[in-house]
Scaffold this active site. Structure first.
Site, PDB file in Angstrom:
ATOM      1  N   CYS A   2       0.865  -1.172   0.000  1.00 11.65           N
ATOM      2  CA  CYS A   2       0.000   0.000   0.000  1.00 11.65           C
ATOM      3  C   CYS A   2       0.901   1.219   0.000  1.00 11.65           C
ATOM      4  O   CYS A   2       2.095   1.136   0.296  1.00 11.65           O
ATOM      5  CB  CYS A   2      -0.877   0.033   1.248  1.00 11.65           C
ATOM      6  SG  CYS A   2      -1.880  -1.443   1.439  1.00 11.65           S
ATOM      7  N   ARG A  27       1.437   1.591  -6.266  1.00 11.39           N
ATOM      8  CA  ARG A  27       1.612   0.644  -5.153  1.00 11.39           C
ATOM      9  C   ARG A  27       0.317  -0.065  -4.787  1.00 11.39           C
ATOM     10  O   ARG A  27       0.325  -1.047  -4.054  1.00 11.39           O
ATOM     11  CB  ARG A  27       2.110   1.388  -3.906  1.00 11.39           C
ATOM     12  CG  ARG A  27       3.569   1.710  -3.947  1.00 11.39           C
ATOM     13  CD  ARG A  27       4.009   2.221  -2.600  1.00 11.39           C
ATOM     14  NE  ARG A  27       4.011   1.192  -1.568  1.00 11.39           N
ATOM     15  CZ  ARG A  27       5.053   0.424  -1.298  1.00 11.39           C
ATOM     16  NH1 ARG A  27       6.154   0.547  -1.968  1.00 11.39           N
ATOM     17  NH2 ARG A  27       4.989  -0.479  -0.339  1.00 11.39           N
ATOM     18  N   TRP A  77      -3.714  -1.734  -1.588  1.00 14.51           N
ATOM     19  CA  TRP A  77      -3.705  -2.974  -2.381  1.00 14.51           C
ATOM     20  C   TRP A  77      -4.004  -4.052  -1.354  1.00 14.51           C
ATOM     21  O   TRP A  77      -3.174  -4.407  -0.540  1.00 14.51           O
ATOM     22  CB  TRP A  77      -2.341  -3.175  -3.041  1.00 14.51           C
ATOM     23  CG  TRP A  77      -2.237  -4.429  -3.831  1.00 14.51           C
ATOM     24  CD1 TRP A  77      -1.713  -5.632  -3.426  1.00 14.51           C
ATOM     25  CD2 TRP A  77      -2.643  -4.628  -5.186  1.00 14.51           C
ATOM     26  NE1 TRP A  77      -1.776  -6.542  -4.449  1.00 14.51           N
ATOM     27  CE2 TRP A  77      -2.340  -5.970  -5.535  1.00 14.51           C
ATOM     28  CE3 TRP A  77      -3.249  -3.811  -6.148  1.00 14.51           C
ATOM     29  CZ2 TRP A  77      -2.617  -6.487  -6.800  1.00 14.51           C
ATOM     30  CZ3 TRP A  77      -3.508  -4.336  -7.397  1.00 14.51           C
ATOM     31  CH2 TRP A  77      -3.199  -5.662  -7.713  1.00 14.51           C
ATOM     32  N   ASN A 103       0.932   0.245   6.070  1.00 19.76           N
ATOM     33  CA  ASN A 103       1.380  -0.577   4.953  1.00 19.76           C
ATOM     34  C   ASN A 103       2.119  -1.761   5.548  1.00 19.76           C
ATOM     35  O   ASN A 103       3.025  -1.579   6.356  1.00 19.76           O
ATOM     36  CB  ASN A 103       2.318   0.223   4.044  1.00 19.76           C
ATOM     37  CG  ASN A 103       2.971  -0.662   2.998  1.00 19.76           C
ATOM     38  OD1 ASN A 103       2.340  -1.585   2.469  1.00 19.76           O
ATOM     39  ND2 ASN A 103       4.226  -0.396   2.695  1.00 19.76           N
ATOM     40  N   GLY A 104       1.719  -2.971   5.164  1.00 16.84           N
ATOM     41  CA  GLY A 104       2.384  -4.161   5.698  1.00 16.84           C
ATOM     42  C   GLY A 104       1.359  -5.223   6.039  1.00 16.84           C
ATOM     43  O   GLY A 104       0.208  -5.167   5.586  1.00 16.84           O
ATOM     44  N   GLU A 486       8.895 -21.661 -18.615  1.00 11.42           N
ATOM     45  CA  GLU A 486       8.733 -20.274 -18.191  1.00 11.42           C
ATOM     46  C   GLU A 486       9.886 -19.408 -18.715  1.00 11.42           C
ATOM     47  O   GLU A 486       9.683 -18.268 -19.136  1.00 11.42           O
ATOM     48  CB  GLU A 486       8.637 -20.216 -16.653  1.00 11.42           C
ATOM     49  CG  GLU A 486       8.548 -18.835 -16.049  1.00 11.42           C
ATOM     50  CD  GLU A 486       7.329 -18.011 -16.482  1.00 11.42           C
ATOM     51  OE1 GLU A 486       6.454 -18.529 -17.183  1.00 11.42           O
ATOM     52  OE2 GLU A 486       7.287 -16.817 -16.131  1.00 11.42           O
ATOM     53  N   LYS A 490       9.281 -16.178 -21.090  1.00  9.40           N
ATOM     54  CA  LYS A 490       9.767 -14.827 -20.756  1.00  9.40           C
ATOM     55  C   LYS A 490      10.561 -14.260 -21.924  1.00  9.40           C
ATOM     56  O   LYS A 490      10.385 -13.114 -22.310  1.00  9.40           O
ATOM     57  CB  LYS A 490      10.684 -14.847 -19.522  1.00  9.40           C
ATOM     58  CG  LYS A 490      10.055 -14.931 -18.156  1.00  9.40           C
ATOM     59  CD  LYS A 490       9.243 -13.762 -17.728  1.00  9.40           C
ATOM     60  CE  LYS A 490       7.836 -13.866 -18.190  1.00  9.40           C
ATOM     61  NZ  LYS A 490       6.889 -14.595 -17.407  1.00  9.40           N
ATOM     62  N   GLU A 493       8.318 -13.443 -25.041  1.00 12.66           N
ATOM     63  CA  GLU A 493       7.345 -12.346 -24.950  1.00 12.66           C
ATOM     64  C   GLU A 493       7.980 -10.961 -24.887  1.00 12.66           C
ATOM     65  O   GLU A 493       7.394 -10.003 -25.371  1.00 12.66           O
ATOM     66  CB  GLU A 493       6.314 -12.558 -23.830  1.00 12.66           C
ATOM     67  CG  GLU A 493       6.767 -12.374 -22.423  1.00 12.66           C
ATOM     68  CD  GLU A 493       5.628 -12.562 -21.417  1.00 12.66           C
ATOM     69  OE1 GLU A 493       5.919 -13.061 -20.340  1.00 12.66           O
ATOM     70  OE2 GLU A 493       4.469 -12.206 -21.696  1.00 12.66           O
ATOM     71  N   HIS A 509      13.020 -37.087 -29.588  1.00 13.12           N
ATOM     72  CA  HIS A 509      11.733 -37.366 -30.243  1.00 13.12           C
ATOM     73  C   HIS A 509      11.370 -36.273 -31.236  1.00 13.12           C
ATOM     74  O   HIS A 509      10.196 -36.104 -31.576  1.00 13.12           O
ATOM     75  CB  HIS A 509      10.636 -37.547 -29.191  1.00 13.12           C
ATOM     76  CG  HIS A 509      10.918 -38.679 -28.258  1.00 13.12           C
ATOM     77  ND1 HIS A 509      10.707 -40.002 -28.599  1.00 13.12           N
ATOM     78  CD2 HIS A 509      11.452 -38.706 -27.014  1.00 13.12           C
ATOM     79  CE1 HIS A 509      11.080 -40.788 -27.595  1.00 13.12           C
ATOM     80  NE2 HIS A 509      11.534 -40.011 -26.613  1.00 13.12           N
ATOM     81  N   LYS A 608      -1.713  -7.043 -20.327  1.00  7.70           N
ATOM     82  CA  LYS A 608      -1.425  -7.586 -18.998  1.00  7.70           C
ATOM     83  C   LYS A 608      -2.490  -8.609 -18.602  1.00  7.70           C
ATOM     84  O   LYS A 608      -2.178  -9.650 -18.040  1.00  7.70           O
ATOM     85  CB  LYS A 608      -1.354  -6.449 -17.972  1.00  7.70           C
ATOM     86  CG  LYS A 608      -1.018  -6.911 -16.551  1.00  7.70           C
ATOM     87  CD  LYS A 608       0.397  -7.459 -16.459  1.00  7.70           C
ATOM     88  CE  LYS A 608       0.713  -8.052 -15.098  1.00  7.70           C
ATOM     89  NZ  LYS A 608       1.873  -8.966 -15.164  1.00  7.70           N
TER      90      LYS A 608
HETATM   91  O1  M6R Z   1      -3.484 -12.920 -14.771  1.00  5.37           O
HETATM   92  P1  M6R Z   1      -3.149 -14.334 -15.152  1.00  5.37           P
HETATM   93  O2  M6R Z   1      -2.124 -14.957 -14.294  1.00  5.37           O
HETATM   94  O3  M6R Z   1      -4.367 -15.200 -15.290  1.00  5.37           O
HETATM   95  O4  M6R Z   1      -2.513 -14.225 -16.604  1.00  5.37           O
HETATM   96  C1  M6R Z   1      -2.180 -15.380 -17.301  1.00  5.37           C
HETATM   97  C2  M6R Z   1      -1.308 -15.051 -18.492  1.00  5.37           C
HETATM   98  O5  M6R Z   1      -1.961 -14.164 -19.354  1.00  5.37           O
HETATM   99  C3  M6R Z   1       0.032 -14.439 -18.059  1.00  5.37           C
HETATM  100  O6  M6R Z   1       0.734 -15.273 -17.188  1.00  5.37           O
HETATM  101  C4  M6R Z   1       0.918 -14.181 -19.290  1.00  5.37           C
HETATM  102  O7  M6R Z   1       1.322 -15.410 -19.853  1.00  5.37           O
HETATM  103  C5  M6R Z   1       2.097 -13.319 -18.892  1.00  5.37           C
HETATM  104  N1  M6R Z   1       2.240 -12.239 -19.795  1.00  5.37           N
HETATM  105  C6  M6R Z   1       3.368 -14.079 -18.852  1.00  5.37           C
HETATM  106  O8  M6R Z   1       4.454 -13.280 -18.539  1.00  5.37           O
END
Ligand code: M6R
Length: 613
Positions: A2, A27, A77, A103-104, A486, A490, A493, A509, A608
């Site tokens: 927060c 925040r 938050w 905050n905490g 993952e 990363k 993307e 395979h 996002k």
């Molecule tokens: O908000 P969510 O965790 O449901 O989102 C899922 C994906 O859209 C999200 O993880 C996406 O793959 C990210 N951009 C990965 O970095």
């Protein structure tokens, strides 16, 4: 996570609070509020209007007392209690004489609340914060001053906090205190300020003081006195800030992604905070599934998208190993359109940073309609998924702004490992000693990740060498497989490079056919019995001309000898290794993207939160 701000001795106190809160919205933004001392009364306004909260607070305070010069403000938050007006800060005591921002996370708020209710206090909100207002009110019965009462109250509190308190009997005084959560203070002319973060105060002063743990601050117009818990006056560390507001919001980092990567040790600590008792018991209070229901579970299905799906793959390993229950992990957009088998003894876990991803939401609705028990791992309190699920495991990563998920993924893995241990304890599938050992492995991750973060220059140097590469294969086995997926996600993307994650055993395979000079293979060769098999895969790809980036643990000379480039992480138990191993892969993706001149926070074509199919 927060934002807090306070000011005393300023004719335009309300404007200072509102401007500061605007600068703190990154925040937290589910609700906001202010309290001013006016003519022997506390004037308090709180609103819960999502991302518009501070703007709504501004319009709702149009009739605020214009002469008030002392006040506190908060942007929230949520971690405990829904994001609604009643849970918004400032909170007040029973008499309405005292207002407080925080905050905490207060770990022992439930036991404090029980005692306070027994003493006649009425606690209205569902937050962990409100107890502090009542605790200080109680301490004021025997303390001569507000600082004394705050000092006495804080000896009874466990957890993390930065607080600001105002009280009618001393209307120009703000008492602040800190443990773990950040707190800075500053003076400009007759006005004294406090805030959780630099951006809130930059328009007023660039000369700040940093408050340390277990320090108490008395702010009066033009004067700030800092003391320790024993009352001994101490000199705070000065801080002159050169950053502009935007740089300050990113904590001085170049972008939100770096800031969020660097927050991960704090996120691990916050996600565990208050969930493990001194006796080693695990408390997941919003899980909302009785012990009997959990014992009756015969199978678990995890649904999620993107990075959250990868956390699900890590959770599968943890739950199957610890609780001996079969777990399947499905991509939510597939699950929602298939004909899954769900019974009254199926537990369906949805994982989502936002709690709003449409495919995951629909998958969970389907699971619920079919009669399963639905639990959600969400970073956003009261998200759509959290509202509809039977129970919630909240991650406490704070707002994640960069599109590429980093700290939220780490928090998901941590809370799901904890859930696996809780589940195992109930089912009697692990001994108490083993559970205790694995809790300690989880707690130790905070340091392991901090050590890994400090090695960023070494990762940047590797990225520099790879600037011309176009094809990346991430290979992992067992716990290293989700890490490989993952790491590849990363990289693709934010750098727009071709990257694929594979289980090492799949190499022969098909994928081996495309390995040739110029291909980069990132091998996840950290702990566990599968390490040797990955090293065999590495020999196979090297024989075909690939360049190998080896992710290995400190002291692993075998792995080092096969590497063209080495990314080293501290050794941990293999069970928790994905949680630290992902960190250098985040850093690698980041440095490659930056070297390619890309906007890491806002990669092209991506949003996002994906709320449409
Ligand atoms: O908000 P969510 O965790 O449901 O989102 C899922 C994906 O859209 C999200 O993880 C996406 O793959 C990210 N951009 C990965 O970095």
């Amino acid at each position: 996570m927060c934002g807090i701000i306070g000011v005393t001795g300023a004719a335009d106190a309300l404007d200072i609070l509102l401007d500061g809160l605007e600068r703190l919205e990154y925040r937290g933004y589910d609700s906001a509020g202010i309290a001013l001392i006016d003519n022997q009364e506390i004037y308090r306004v709180r609103v819960a209007d999502g991302t518009h909260s501070v703007a709504t607070l501004r319009s709702s305070t149009a009739n605020a007392p214009s002469v008030a010069s002392t006040g506190i403000g908060h942007t929230r938050w949520a971690t405990h209690g829904k994001p609604n007006e009643g849970n918004a800060h400032p909170h007040v005591d029973c008499a309405g004489h005292l207002a407080l921002i925080h905050n905490g996370i207060i770990e022992n708020y439930q036991e404090l609340a029980t005692t306070l209710v027994g003493q006649g206090h009425t606690i209205i909100s569902a937050t962990d914060t409100e107890v502090l207002a009542h605790l200080i009110e109680e301490c004021l019965k025997s303390a001569a001053t507000l600082p004394e009462a705050v000092r006495a109250a804080l000896t009874m509190v466990r957890g993390a906090f930065a607080i600001g308190v105002i009280e009618l009997s001393d209307p120009e005084l703000i008492v602040a205190a800190r443990k773990i959560s950040p707190l800075i203070v500053g003076i400009s002319g007759d006005a004294s300020f406090l805030a959780s973060d630099i951006p809130a105060l930059l328009e007023r002063t660039r000369d700040l003081m940093v408050i340390e743990d277990d320090q108490i601050v008395e702010l009066r117009p033009g004067s700030i006195v800092v003391s320790d818990l024993d009352g001994k006056v101490v000199t705070p560390k000065p801080l002159h800030v050169m950053w502009d507001v935007e740089a300050a919001q990113k904590d001085g980092f170049d972008d939100f992604m770096t800031k969020e990567i660097n927050e991960q040790p704090r996120v691990i600590a916050d996600t565990l905070r208050g969930r493990i008792t001194d006796q080693g018991a695990i408390i997941l209070d919003q899980l909302n599934l009785s012990d009997d229901v959990l014992r009756s579970i015969t199978n678990v299905t995890i649904v999620a998208c993107g990075s959250s799906y990868h956390s699900g793959l890590v959770a599968k390993l943890a739950i199957e190993r610890a609780a001996r229950v079969a777990v399947e992990v499905d991509i939510a957009s597939e699950y929602r359109y298939r004909d899954p088998v769900v019974s009254a003894t199926t537990l369906v876990i949805g994982i989502s940073q936002s709690g709003e991803t449409i495919d995951t939401l629909q998958a969970l609705r389907k699971a619920k309609a079919l009669g399963g028990h639905v639990v959600v791992v969400s970073n956003v309190v009261d998200s759509s998924m959290a509202r509809e699920a039977d129970g919630v495991l909240y991650t406490r990563a704070g707002p994640e702004i960069s599109v590429a998920s980093t700290k939220a993924v780490v928090a998901q893995m941590v809370v799901l490992e904890l859930f696996a241990l809780h589940f195992a304890t109930l089912r009697g599938t692990m001994t108490p000693d083993n559970v205790a050992q694995e809790i300690s492995d989880l707690v130790g991750l905070e340091d392991a990740v901090a050590t890994t973060l400090a090695r960023d220059p070494a990762v940047a140097a590797v990225a520099k060498e790879l600037i011309d590469a176009r094809d990346f294969f991430f290979l992992g086995r067992h716990a290293g497989f989700p890490t490989a997926l993952e790491g590849a996600l990363k990289l693709k993307e934010i750098s727009y490079l071709h990257a694929e994650g594979y289980a090492g055993g799949e190499l022969k395979h098909g994928p081996l056919a495309v390995i040739e000079p110029g291909c980069i293979v990132v091998a996840i060769a950290t702990g566990g019995e599968m390490r040797e098999k990955i090293l065999s895969n590495v020999s196979e790809v090297k024989a075909r001309g690939a360049t190998v980036v080896m992710l290995a643990e400190d002291g692993d000379s075998n792995a080092a000898s096969l590497a063209d480039y080495l990314l080293l992480v501290p050794a941990t138990s293999p069970i928790v290794s994905p949680i630290k191993d992902i960190v250098p892969l985040q850093q690698l993706a980041y440095h490659l993207a930056v070297a390619r001149g890309l906007d890491v926070d806002r990669p092209r074509n991506l949003a996002k939160t994906v709320t449409v199919e």
